[in-house]
Design a protein around this motif. Structure first.
Motif, PDB file in Angstrom:
ATOM      1  N   UNK A  38     123.043  -1.883  37.405  1.00 17.74           N
ATOM      2  CA  UNK A  38     122.480  -0.929  36.451  1.00 17.74           C
ATOM      3  C   UNK A  38     123.040   0.478  36.656  1.00 17.74           C
ATOM      4  N   UNK A  39     123.288   1.177  35.551  1.00 19.52           N
ATOM      5  CA  UNK A  39     123.792   2.547  35.638  1.00 19.52           C
ATOM      6  C   UNK A  39     122.674   3.580  35.495  1.00 19.52           C
ATOM      7  N   UNK A  50     116.591  -3.878  36.111  1.00 19.90           N
ATOM      8  CA  UNK A  50     117.858  -3.789  35.380  1.00 19.90           C
ATOM      9  C   UNK A  50     117.995  -2.486  34.606  1.00 19.90           C
ATOM     10  N   UNK A  51     116.966  -1.642  34.629  1.00 19.47           N
ATOM     11  CA  UNK A  51     117.036  -0.350  33.953  1.00 19.47           C
ATOM     12  C   UNK A  51     116.896  -0.440  32.449  1.00 19.47           C
ATOM     13  N   UNK A  52     116.074  -1.354  31.955  1.00 20.53           N
ATOM     14  CA  UNK A  52     115.937  -1.542  30.507  1.00 20.53           C
ATOM     15  C   UNK A  52     115.138  -0.414  29.844  1.00 20.53           C
ATOM     16  N   UNK A  53     114.234   0.236  30.599  1.00 21.00           N
ATOM     17  CA  UNK A  53     113.470   1.360  30.054  1.00 21.00           C
ATOM     18  C   UNK A  53     112.214   0.995  29.303  1.00 21.00           C
ATOM     19  N   UNK A  54     111.847  -0.264  29.281  1.00 22.80           N
ATOM     20  CA  UNK A  54     110.627  -0.677  28.582  1.00 22.80           C
ATOM     21  C   UNK A  54     109.406  -0.009  29.204  1.00 22.80           C
ATOM     22  N   UNK A  55     109.407   0.153  30.511  1.00 26.27           N
ATOM     23  CA  UNK A  55     108.282   0.788  31.199  1.00 26.27           C
ATOM     24  C   UNK A  55     108.094   2.237  30.759  1.00 26.27           C
ATOM     25  N   UNK A  56     109.185   2.915  30.449  1.00 33.02           N
ATOM     26  CA  UNK A  56     109.114   4.314  29.991  1.00 33.02           C
ATOM     27  C   UNK A  56     108.370   4.383  28.666  1.00 33.02           C
ATOM     28  N   UNK A  57     108.685   3.473  27.759  1.00 36.36           N
ATOM     29  CA  UNK A  57     108.024   3.430  26.451  1.00 36.36           C
ATOM     30  C   UNK A  57     106.553   3.056  26.581  1.00 36.36           C
ATOM     31  N   UNK A  58     106.214   2.226  27.570  1.00 38.84           N
ATOM     32  CA  UNK A  58     104.837   1.764  27.733  1.00 38.84           C
ATOM     33  C   UNK A  58     103.924   2.803  28.379  1.00 38.84           C
ATOM     34  N   UNK A  59     104.488   3.751  29.107  1.00 33.44           N
ATOM     35  CA  UNK A  59     103.675   4.732  29.833  1.00 33.44           C
ATOM     36  C   UNK A  59     103.223   5.858  28.898  1.00 33.44           C
ATOM     37  N   UNK A  60     101.901   5.959  28.632  1.00 30.11           N
ATOM     38  CA  UNK A  60     101.405   7.000  27.729  1.00 30.11           C
ATOM     39  C   UNK A  60     101.302   8.378  28.389  1.00 30.11           C
ATOM     40  N   UNK A  72     104.794   9.291  33.044  1.00 26.03           N
ATOM     41  CA  UNK A  72     104.932   9.185  34.497  1.00 26.03           C
ATOM     42  C   UNK A  72     106.189   8.429  34.915  1.00 26.03           C
ATOM     43  N   UNK A  73     106.979   7.988  33.938  1.00 22.21           N
ATOM     44  CA  UNK A  73     108.221   7.271  34.233  1.00 22.21           C
ATOM     45  C   UNK A  73     109.330   7.884  33.382  1.00 22.21           C
ATOM     46  N   UNK A  74     110.430   8.234  34.012  1.00 22.11           N
ATOM     47  CA  UNK A  74     111.599   8.737  33.306  1.00 22.11           C
ATOM     48  C   UNK A  74     112.810   7.919  33.728  1.00 22.11           C
ATOM     49  N   UNK A  75     113.881   8.018  32.988  1.00 22.08           N
ATOM     50  CA  UNK A  75     115.110   7.298  33.329  1.00 22.08           C
ATOM     51  C   UNK A  75     116.132   8.308  33.832  1.00 22.08           C
ATOM     52  N   UNK A  76     116.823   7.951  34.920  1.00 18.66           N
ATOM     53  CA  UNK A  76     117.869   8.801  35.492  1.00 18.66           C
ATOM     54  C   UNK A  76     119.084   7.955  35.810  1.00 18.66           C
ATOM     55  N   UNK A  77     120.228   8.609  35.878  1.00 18.64           N
ATOM     56  CA  UNK A  77     121.453   7.918  36.254  1.00 18.64           C
ATOM     57  C   UNK A  77     121.469   7.559  37.715  1.00 18.64           C
ATOM     58  N   UNK A  78     122.098   6.447  38.040  1.00 18.32           N
ATOM     59  CA  UNK A  78     122.209   6.002  39.427  1.00 18.32           C
ATOM     60  C   UNK A  78     123.234   6.863  40.134  1.00 18.32           C
ATOM     61  N   UNK A  79     122.885   7.308  41.331  1.00 14.70           N
ATOM     62  CA  UNK A  79     123.782   8.168  42.107  1.00 14.70           C
ATOM     63  C   UNK A  79     124.495   7.386  43.167  1.00 14.70           C
TER      64      UNK A  79
END
Length: 100
Positions: A38-39, A80-90, A93-100
């Motif tokens: 995942x990136x 896998x970094x799909x981001x579904x959790x970000x959409x589900x969190x009202x 509390x969840x953001x997406x960041x690039x892998x370092x």
């Protein structure tokens, strides 16, 4: 033809792979570290989390563990970094960041 997915290693030749359209043994992300390619990855912001657990059941890889009724840090080995959790969190509390 290989019948046990555990026997297939990184150095498996094409002769060791299963025939097309044949499933000999189920494979799950628990057996493989699927998150390594995942990136982007989700980041848990604990201060914003209200422990509603709405993110847990929507994760297709079960990468959000719950311990003693509270969500824990992400399991990045299987996420896998799909981001579904970000959409589900009202609560944001969840953001997406690039892998370092």
């Amino acid at each position: 033809m290989a019948e046990d997915i555990q026997k297939l290693g990184v150095k498996a030749s094409w002769k060791d792979l299963t025939e097309g359209m044949v499933i000999c043994t189920p494979g799950t992300s628990k057996e493989f570290n699927t998150g390594e390619w995942s990136s982007i990855k989700p980041v848990f912001i604990e201060d914003k989390c209200k422990q509603c657990l709405l993110c847990v059941p929507v994760c297709p890889d079960s990468s959000i563990p719950v311990t003693d009724g509270k969500r824990a840090a992400f399991d990045y080995d299987h996420c896998k970094g799909c981001g579904i959790c970000v959409k589900a969190c009202p609560f944001g509390a969840i953001t997406m960041e690039g892998v370092k």
